[in-house]
Design a protein around this motif. Structure first.
Motif, short mmCIF file in Angstrom:
data_model
loop_
_atom_site.label_atom_id
_atom_site.label_comp_id
_atom_site.label_asym_id
_atom_site.label_seq_id
_atom_site.Cartn_x
_atom_site.Cartn_y
_atom_site.Cartn_z
N TRP A 103 0.86 -1.19 0.00
CA TRP A 103 0.00 0.00 0.00
C TRP A 103 0.89 1.23 0.00
CZ3 TRP A 103 -0.62 4.60 2.34
CH2 TRP A 103 -1.80 5.29 2.09
N PRO A 104 0.60 2.28 -0.79
CA PRO A 104 -0.53 2.41 -1.71
C PRO A 104 -0.17 1.97 -3.12
CG PRO A 104 0.58 4.51 -1.53
CD PRO A 104 1.40 3.53 -0.71
N GLY A 105 0.47 0.83 -3.22
CA GLY A 105 0.86 0.32 -4.52
C GLY A 105 -0.19 -0.61 -5.10
N SER A 106 0.18 -1.27 -6.19
CA SER A 106 -0.71 -2.18 -6.90
C SER A 106 0.14 -2.97 -7.88
CB SER A 106 -1.79 -1.40 -7.65
OG SER A 106 -1.20 -0.62 -8.69
N ILE A 107 -0.51 -3.82 -8.64
CA ILE A 107 0.20 -4.55 -9.68
C ILE A 107 0.84 -3.62 -10.70
CG2 ILE A 107 -1.12 -6.69 -9.48
CD1 ILE A 107 -2.90 -5.70 -11.78
N MET A 108 0.36 -2.36 -10.78
CA MET A 108 0.93 -1.40 -11.74
C MET A 108 2.41 -1.12 -11.46
SD MET A 108 -1.60 -1.04 -13.65
CE MET A 108 -0.66 -0.06 -14.82
N ILE A 292 -6.84 2.61 -9.89
CA ILE A 292 -7.20 1.25 -9.48
C ILE A 292 -7.87 1.28 -8.11
CG2 ILE A 292 -6.21 -0.94 -8.68
CD1 ILE A 292 -4.46 -0.96 -11.13
N TYR A 293 -7.33 2.06 -7.17
CA TYR A 293 -7.98 2.18 -5.86
C TYR A 293 -9.38 2.76 -6.00
CZ TYR A 293 -3.82 0.93 -3.18
OH TYR A 293 -2.76 0.24 -2.63
N TRP A 294 -9.51 3.82 -6.82
CA TRP A 294 -10.81 4.47 -6.95
C TRP A 294 -11.82 3.57 -7.66
CZ3 TRP A 294 -13.72 8.02 -4.99
CH2 TRP A 294 -14.92 8.32 -5.66
N LEU A 295 -11.44 3.01 -8.80
CA LEU A 295 -12.39 2.28 -9.63
C LEU A 295 -12.81 0.95 -9.02
CD1 LEU A 295 -10.79 3.09 -13.10
CD2 LEU A 295 -12.93 4.03 -12.18
N THR A 296 -12.00 0.40 -8.12
CA THR A 296 -12.38 -0.85 -7.43
C THR A 296 -12.91 -0.58 -6.03
OG1 THR A 296 -10.13 -1.18 -6.58
CG2 THR A 296 -10.64 -2.18 -8.71
N ASN A 297 -13.02 0.71 -5.66
CA ASN A 297 -13.55 1.10 -4.34
C ASN A 297 -12.84 0.34 -3.22
OD1 ASN A 297 -15.09 2.42 -2.44
ND2 ASN A 297 -16.97 1.27 -2.83
N SER A 298 -11.52 0.45 -3.22
CA SER A 298 -10.69 -0.36 -2.32
C SER A 298 -10.15 0.41 -1.11
CB SER A 298 -9.51 -0.95 -3.09
OG SER A 298 -9.95 -1.83 -4.08
N ALA A 299 -10.64 1.62 -0.87
CA ALA A 299 -10.07 2.41 0.23
C ALA A 299 -10.19 1.68 1.57
CB ALA A 299 -10.75 3.77 0.31
#
Length: 379
Positions: A103-108, A292-299
């Motif tokens: 966090w706040p990373g991703s597969i990107m 990715i955080y926003w569009l998957t509502n992952s907060a």
């Protein structure tokens, strides 16, 4: 019976992208900070500029295409759908590796290292450097499912990753991670599954002893001063996410500007930059991750990992073969002597002169060389 592995591709509905732009257009901004730096958080002008680009110029469909060029899948493990990229090398004796973000990373974070790691002969390496890559999204992050019960901490995720590699028919593999990915990868190491040959970390956590404190080098003093700065002035996000992940998520889930600022501030504070996060990452790279955080509502679901596991990062010693790469702007930069008490079978240790917390994202070439060098020792 083995659970099914299902093909997956990213396809965000246009209605969600339209909603994002509408919310950005209707943002109610706070008043400006009373300082001329980032010490009160991400400055109003910087966040406004970022969000204006997000609203008017950013192309999510480009990001989708970049993701969808690679094979992606989902599979249910322990009641959760796990999303992952699985890129097999064309080289016959490639070494399977599972890589974990934080966090706040991703597969990107790993987009620019996929090709050099899977196809080394096209990127300055030899066939002996090749990896098959498995890159999962953490539970509650990105396109993985969101836990609906407690208990999804580091060890449970590590066990899920071991199952995932078994399900992909890998009888031998290595593991790599930074941030929470370092915690998961270390947890795999502590479980000592016979199929895991070694691990590599780009965030190692180890404390100095009283004896160490009596003979600190200049390098160690700087590392401890930077860590103290993190505790005093930069760890508020972690205290909130480990204690009240649900409360903070109402704002982050409702306002894309809030979600952007929450992550953008970390790209400023944790990358190796000259004062602006854009010195280390492009605006598109940062917005790919934020989106990715926003569009998957992952907060909420991503923050909950702090609630589950914040105090688990300091674990028992590991005996598995381990490589550690220390980047100069990493939050924690233990001395080798401190690290050896925790990581008791060090096969690789290197302190770099460029890069920060998001190593693969910021310095893909250096990161690739570190991973190749580490695991060459156990092939």
């Amino acid at each position: 019976m083995k659970q099914a592995i299902k093909p997956f591709s990213v396809a965000i509905p246009q209605t969600q992208l339209d909603d994002l732009k509408a919310r950005l257009a209707n943002t109610r901004w706070p008043n400006s900070e009373t300082v001329d730096d980032w010490s009160q958080g991400a400055p109003l002008s910087a966040v406004k500029s970022l969000c204006e680009y997000w609203q008017h110029s950013y192309d999510w469909r480009r990001c989708e295409r970049e993701l969808n060029q690679y094979p992606q899948f989902t599979t249910e493990i322990d009641g959760i759908d796990i999303h992952f990229l699985h890129i097999r090398s064309r080289h016959e004796n490639a070494l399977p590796m599972i890589m974990t973000h934080g966090w706040p990373g991703s597969i990107m974070e790993f987009m620019k290292v996929i090709e050099p790691l899977t196809d080394p002969t096209a990127h300055g390496g030899s066939a002996e450097d090749a990896f098959h890559l498995v890159i999962p999204s953490l539970p509650g992050y990105g396109f993985s499912g969101k836990p609906t019960t407690t208990g999804w901490g580091l060890e449970r995720i590590a066990k899920a990753w071991i199952i995932l590699m078994e399900r992909l028919n890998y009888s031998k593999f290595v593991a790599q991670g930074g941030d929470w990915g370092s915690g998961v990868t270390s947890a795999i190491g502590r479980l000592l599954p016979p199929e895991c040959l070694a691990i590599h970390l780009n965030m190692a956590i180890a404390r100095p002893s009283e004896e160490d404190m009596a003979s600190l080098t200049e390098r160690d003093q700087k590392a401890l001063a930077d860590f103290q700065h993190y505790l005093d002035s930069d760890s508020g996000y972690a205290m909130i996410q480990k204690s009240r992940p649900q409360s903070v998520a109402y704002g982050l889930a409702d306002s894309p500007a809030a979600q952007a600022a929450w992550i953008y501030e970390k790209f400023h504070g944790w990358t190796d930059n000259k004062g602006r996060p854009e010195d280390a990452l492009t605006v598109d790279q940062m917005l790919d991750d934020i989106s990715i955080y926003w569009l998957t509502n992952s907060a909420a679901s991503s923050a909950r990992l702090y609630w589950e596991s914040f105090n688990s990062m300091f674990g028992d010693p590991l005996t598995i073969p381990c490589g550690i790469s220390i980047f100069p702007k990493e939050l924690f930069r233990p001395a080798r002597k401190w690290a050896e008490r925790i990581y008791q079978n060090l096969i690789h240790w290197n302190e770099l002169d460029q890069g920060g917390h998001f190593a693969a994202f910021e310095q893909p070439e250096i990161f690739v060389n570190e991973v190749r060098s580490c695991f060459a020792k156990i092939r």
